[in-house]
Design a protein around this motif. Structure first.
Motif, PDB file in Angstrom:
ATOM      1  N   LEU A  28       0.838  -1.202   0.000  1.00  0.00           N
ATOM      2  CA  LEU A  28       0.000   0.000   0.000  1.00  0.00           C
ATOM      3  C   LEU A  28       0.875   1.254   0.000  1.00  0.00           C
ATOM      4  N   ASP A  29       0.769   2.028  -1.091  1.00  0.00           N
ATOM      5  CA  ASP A  29       1.457   3.314  -1.201  1.00  0.00           C
ATOM      6  C   ASP A  29       0.419   4.426  -1.248  1.00  0.00           C
ATOM      7  N   VAL A  30       0.791   5.582  -0.726  1.00  0.00           N
ATOM      8  CA  VAL A  30      -0.044   6.777  -0.807  1.00  0.00           C
ATOM      9  C   VAL A  30       0.737   7.842  -1.563  1.00  0.00           C
ATOM     10  N   CYS A  31       0.122   8.404  -2.614  1.00  0.00           N
ATOM     11  CA  CYS A  31       0.778   9.424  -3.435  1.00  0.00           C
ATOM     12  C   CYS A  31       0.090  10.771  -3.257  1.00  0.00           C
ATOM     13  N   VAL A  32       0.879  11.801  -3.159  1.00  0.00           N
ATOM     14  CA  VAL A  32       0.359  13.165  -3.074  1.00  0.00           C
ATOM     15  C   VAL A  32       0.797  13.907  -4.330  1.00  0.00           C
ATOM     16  N   GLY A  90      -5.466  -1.059  -9.645  1.00  0.00           N
ATOM     17  CA  GLY A  90      -4.820  -1.007  -8.341  1.00  0.00           C
ATOM     18  C   GLY A  90      -4.671   0.396  -7.793  1.00  0.00           C
ATOM     19  N   GLN A  91      -5.232   1.388  -8.508  1.00  0.00           N
ATOM     20  CA  GLN A  91      -5.116   2.779  -8.063  1.00  0.00           C
ATOM     21  C   GLN A  91      -6.477   3.304  -7.609  1.00  0.00           C
ATOM     22  N   ILE A  92      -6.483   3.984  -6.462  1.00  0.00           N
ATOM     23  CA  ILE A  92      -7.703   4.601  -5.951  1.00  0.00           C
ATOM     24  C   ILE A  92      -7.436   6.088  -5.799  1.00  0.00           C
ATOM     25  N   ARG A  93      -8.168   6.878  -6.577  1.00  0.00           N
ATOM     26  CA  ARG A  93      -7.962   8.332  -6.573  1.00  0.00           C
ATOM     27  C   ARG A  93      -9.014   9.011  -5.696  1.00  0.00           C
ATOM     28  N   LEU A  94      -8.565   9.770  -4.725  1.00  0.00           N
ATOM     29  CA  LEU A  94      -9.483  10.447  -3.810  1.00  0.00           C
ATOM     30  C   LEU A  94      -9.875  11.820  -4.349  1.00  0.00           C
ATOM     31  N   PRO A  95     -11.151  12.207  -4.184  1.00  0.00           N
ATOM     32  CA  PRO A  95     -11.558  13.568  -4.553  1.00  0.00           C
ATOM     33  C   PRO A  95     -11.001  14.571  -3.545  1.00  0.00           C
ATOM     34  N   ARG A  96     -11.056  15.850  -3.925  1.00  0.00           N
ATOM     35  CA  ARG A  96     -10.536  16.885  -3.007  1.00  0.00           C
ATOM     36  C   ARG A  96     -11.294  16.876  -1.681  1.00  0.00           C
ATOM     37  N   GLU A  97     -12.604  16.706  -1.759  1.00  0.00           N
ATOM     38  CA  GLU A  97     -13.430  16.673  -0.552  1.00  0.00           C
ATOM     39  C   GLU A  97     -14.011  15.261  -0.407  1.00  0.00           C
ATOM     40  N   VAL A  98     -13.497  14.516   0.541  1.00  0.00           N
ATOM     41  CA  VAL A  98     -13.966  13.144   0.750  1.00  0.00           C
ATOM     42  C   VAL A  98     -15.165  13.180   1.696  1.00  0.00           C
ATOM     43  N   ILE A  99     -16.276  12.612   1.253  1.00  0.00           N
ATOM     44  CA  ILE A  99     -17.497  12.603   2.060  1.00  0.00           C
ATOM     45  C   ILE A  99     -17.594  11.333   2.899  1.00  0.00           C
ATOM     46  N   ASP A 100     -17.231  10.193   2.329  1.00  0.00           N
ATOM     47  CA  ASP A 100     -17.411   8.904   3.006  1.00  0.00           C
ATOM     48  C   ASP A 100     -16.070   8.201   3.175  1.00  0.00           C
ATOM     49  N   TRP A 101     -15.387   8.466   4.289  1.00  0.00           N
ATOM     50  CA  TRP A 101     -14.095   7.834   4.549  1.00  0.00           C
ATOM     51  C   TRP A 101     -14.239   6.341   4.810  1.00  0.00           C
ATOM     52  N   THR A 158      -1.766  -1.795  -3.972  1.00  0.00           N
ATOM     53  CA  THR A 158      -2.759  -0.725  -4.151  1.00  0.00           C
ATOM     54  C   THR A 158      -2.096   0.626  -3.919  1.00  0.00           C
ATOM     55  N   VAL A 159      -2.474   1.590  -4.733  1.00  0.00           N
ATOM     56  CA  VAL A 159      -1.943   2.945  -4.610  1.00  0.00           C
ATOM     57  C   VAL A 159      -3.114   3.908  -4.400  1.00  0.00           C
ATOM     58  N   VAL A 160      -3.049   4.693  -3.353  1.00  0.00           N
ATOM     59  CA  VAL A 160      -4.048   5.729  -3.084  1.00  0.00           C
ATOM     60  C   VAL A 160      -3.451   7.060  -3.526  1.00  0.00           C
ATOM     61  N   VAL A 161      -4.170   7.756  -4.388  1.00  0.00           N
ATOM     62  CA  VAL A 161      -3.684   9.036  -4.923  1.00  0.00           C
ATOM     63  C   VAL A 161      -4.584  10.153  -4.419  1.00  0.00           C
ATOM     64  N   THR A 162      -3.977  11.190  -3.868  1.00  0.00           N
ATOM     65  CA  THR A 162      -4.737  12.339  -3.369  1.00  0.00           C
ATOM     66  C   THR A 162      -4.010  13.621  -3.740  1.00  0.00           C
ATOM     67  N   SER A 163      -4.741  14.720  -3.740  1.00  0.00           N
ATOM     68  CA  SER A 163      -4.160  15.985  -4.180  1.00  0.00           C
ATOM     69  C   SER A 163      -3.563  16.801  -3.042  1.00  0.00           C
ATOM     70  N   ASN A 164      -3.726  16.343  -1.800  1.00  0.00           N
ATOM     71  CA  ASN A 164      -3.175  17.127  -0.699  1.00  0.00           C
ATOM     72  C   ASN A 164      -2.687  16.226   0.431  1.00  0.00           C
ATOM     73  N   PHE A 186      -6.210   9.615   5.696  1.00  0.00           N
ATOM     74  CA  PHE A 186      -6.484   8.249   5.256  1.00  0.00           C
ATOM     75  C   PHE A 186      -5.496   7.261   5.868  1.00  0.00           C
ATOM     76  N   SER A 187      -4.213   7.591   5.836  1.00  0.00           N
ATOM     77  CA  SER A 187      -3.190   6.676   6.361  1.00  0.00           C
ATOM     78  C   SER A 187      -3.414   6.386   7.835  1.00  0.00           C
ATOM     79  N   ASN A 188      -3.850   7.405   8.566  1.00  0.00           N
ATOM     80  CA  ASN A 188      -4.171   7.216   9.978  1.00  0.00           C
ATOM     81  C   ASN A 188      -5.345   6.251  10.150  1.00  0.00           C
ATOM     82  N   LEU A 189      -6.395   6.443   9.336  1.00  0.00           N
ATOM     83  CA  LEU A 189      -7.537   5.524   9.380  1.00  0.00           C
ATOM     84  C   LEU A 189      -7.107   4.095   9.084  1.00  0.00           C
TER      85      LEU A 189
END
Length: 354
Positions: free
Chosen positions: A10-14, A31-42, A60-66, A73-76
Motif C-alpha cells: 500500500l502506497d499513498v501518493c500526493v 490497483g489505483q484509488i484516486r481520492l476527490p478533493r473533498e472526501v465525504i465517506d471515509w 494498491t496505490v491511493v492518490v490524493t491531491s493534498n 487516510f493513512s491514519n484511518l
C-alpha cells in the motif's frame, strides 16, 4: 508526485496541482484509488482500499491531491490494521518524514473494517507481515521452530475441543492460523511461493482426492472412501512408510479398521483386552524373552491408544498432560526430600502440586 509506503502493498501518493489537472479526466489505473478533493465517506474509502489489497496482487496505490487527506487516510488505515492512535501518529511521522507526529484530535477517526471473511483474512495477513517487519521475535522465527510450536498449539486445540469451550476453540484455531500465515509470509519473503499457491494446491488436491464428490465416482461408504484415498496418496501396501508421529499412525490404522467393521462396541470392553496383554507381558518378562517383552509392550500401548480413540481422547495430549503433572509432583518431592520419606512426600505432592 510524492510517494509514501504505508505498509507492504500500500502506497499513498500526493500530487501537485499541475499533476492533478493533467490526470483529472483520465481513468484510474488498475490497483489505483484516486481520492476527490473533498472526501465525504471515509468509511467507503477504507473499504475500497482493503478490497484493493484483497484483489490486486501487485499492490494498491491511493492518490490524493493534498497531504492532509493523505495523512488522514493513512491514519484511518493504520488504526483499522490495529495500531493505536498514538502509535499510528508516530508511524506517520516516520513514513511522511514530518517534524512531529500529526494530530487528528478534532477529526472523526472511527471507521471500521467489515467483518466478512475476505476483509478479515487480508487484515490478518497484513498484521503478520507487519509483525515480521516490526517484532524482533516474529522477524527471527524459522519454519522449523513454528512446526515445534504448532504441536503445542494442537495440544491446546484438542483440550478446547474436549472441554467443548467454543471461545477457546476459536482462539486456538486462530493461533494455528497465525503459524500457517507466518510460514507463507516467510516463503513470500524468500520468493519460494505465495499464499495463493498454497491455497491453490490445497484446493486442487482436495478435488483430486474426492472424485466421488467432484467427478463420476460413487463411493457410498466411508471405508471405500478411506481406502481409495490411501491409494491416491500412495500409502497403501507400503509397510516401510511410517509417519513421524506413531500415535497418529496407530489412530489412523484403528480408524481404518473401524470403517471396515473391525472395532469394539464399548470402550470398557478393552479392560479384558488390557488384562490379557498385561498377562502376556508378565509371561514374557518371567521367561526372560526380550523380543517378546518388546512385542507385548507394543501391544499394550496399541490397546491403550485404541481405548483413547474410543473415548475421544487424544493419546498424545493425554500423555503430555500426565507428564506435566508428574513433573510438578517430582519437583515437589525433590525440593522437600529432606523433610519426610518419599512415599509421604509423593502423597503430599498430589495436593500441593496437582
Amino acid at each position: 508526485m510524492k510517494r509514501y509506503k504505508v505498509i507492504k502493498g500500500l502506497d499513498v501518493c500526493v500530487e501537485t496541482e499541475t499533476e492533478t489537472e493533467a490526470e483529472g479526466t483520465s481513468k484510474e489505473k488498475c490497483g489505483q484509488i484516486r481520492l476527490p478533493r473533498e472526501v465525504i465517506d471515509w468509511q467507503q474509502v477504507l473499504e475500497d482500499v482493503w478490497k484493493g489489497l484483497l484483489t490486486n496482487k501487485d499492490g494498491t496505490v491511493v492518490v490524493t491531491s493534498n497531504l492532509e487527506n493523505a495523512l488522514f487516510f493513512s491514519n484511518l488505515f493504520l488504526q483499522s490494521l490495529g495500531y493505536t492512535p498514538q502509535r499510528a501518529a508516530l508511524e506517520l511521522q516516520s513514513v511522511f518524514e514530518l517534524p512531529e507526529p500529526p494530530s487528528f484530535e478534532s477529526s472523526d477517526c472511527h471507521c471500521t473494517l467489515p467483518k466478512t471473511v475476505g476483509f478479515q483474512f487480508m487484515r490478518f495477513k497484513k498484521i503478520v507481515e507487519t509483525l515480521r517487519k516490526r517484532c524482533p521475535w516474529d522477524r527471527e522465527v524459522t519454519p522449523y521452530q513454528l512446526v515445534t510450536l504448532s504441536r503445542e498449539e494442537l495440544s491446546e486445540l484438542m483440550e478446547a475441543i474436549s472441554n467443548q469451550d467454543m471461545d477457546n476453540y476459536a482462539e486456538e484455531l486462530g493461533d494455528l492460523w497465525l503459524h500457517l500465515l507466518l510460514h507463507s509470509v516467510i516463503a513470500e519473503e524468500n520468493d519460494a511461493f505465495e499464499l495463493a499457491d498454497v491455497l491453490t494446491k490445497a484446493s486442487e488436491k482436495a478435488i483430486s482426492r474426492h472424485p466421488h464428490v467432484f467427478a463420476s465416482d460413487h463411493d457410498a461408504d466411508a471405508a471405500t472412501v478411506l481406502s481409495k484415498w490411501q491409494e491416491r496418496k500412495g500409502k497403501n501396501n507400503d509397510d516401510e512408510s511410517v509417519p513421524p508421529n506413531v500415535f497418529t499412525w496407530a489412530l489412523r490404522l484403528q480408524d481404518e479398521a473401524h470403517h471396515h467393521g473391525l472395532d469394539w462396541e464399548d470402550p470398557m470392553q478393552l479392560k479384558d483386552k488390557l488384562d490379557e496383554e498385561f498377562e502376556e507381558l508378565r509371561y514374557a518378562f518371567e521367561s526372560g524373552q526380550t523380543q517378546s517383552m518388546k512385542d507385548e509392550v507394543g501391544d499394550l500401548l496399541f490397546t491403550v491408544v485404541n481405548l483413547a480413540r474410543l473415548l475421544n481422547v487424544d493419546p498424545e495430549d493425554a500423555l503430555l498432560h500426565s507428564s506435566k503433572k508428574f513433573q510438578k509432583r517430582l519437583k515437589y518431592v525433590t525440593e522437600h526430600q529432606a523433610e519426610n520419606d518419599l512415599e509421604t512426600l509423593w502423597e503430599e505432592s498430589k495436593n500441593e502440586a496437582g
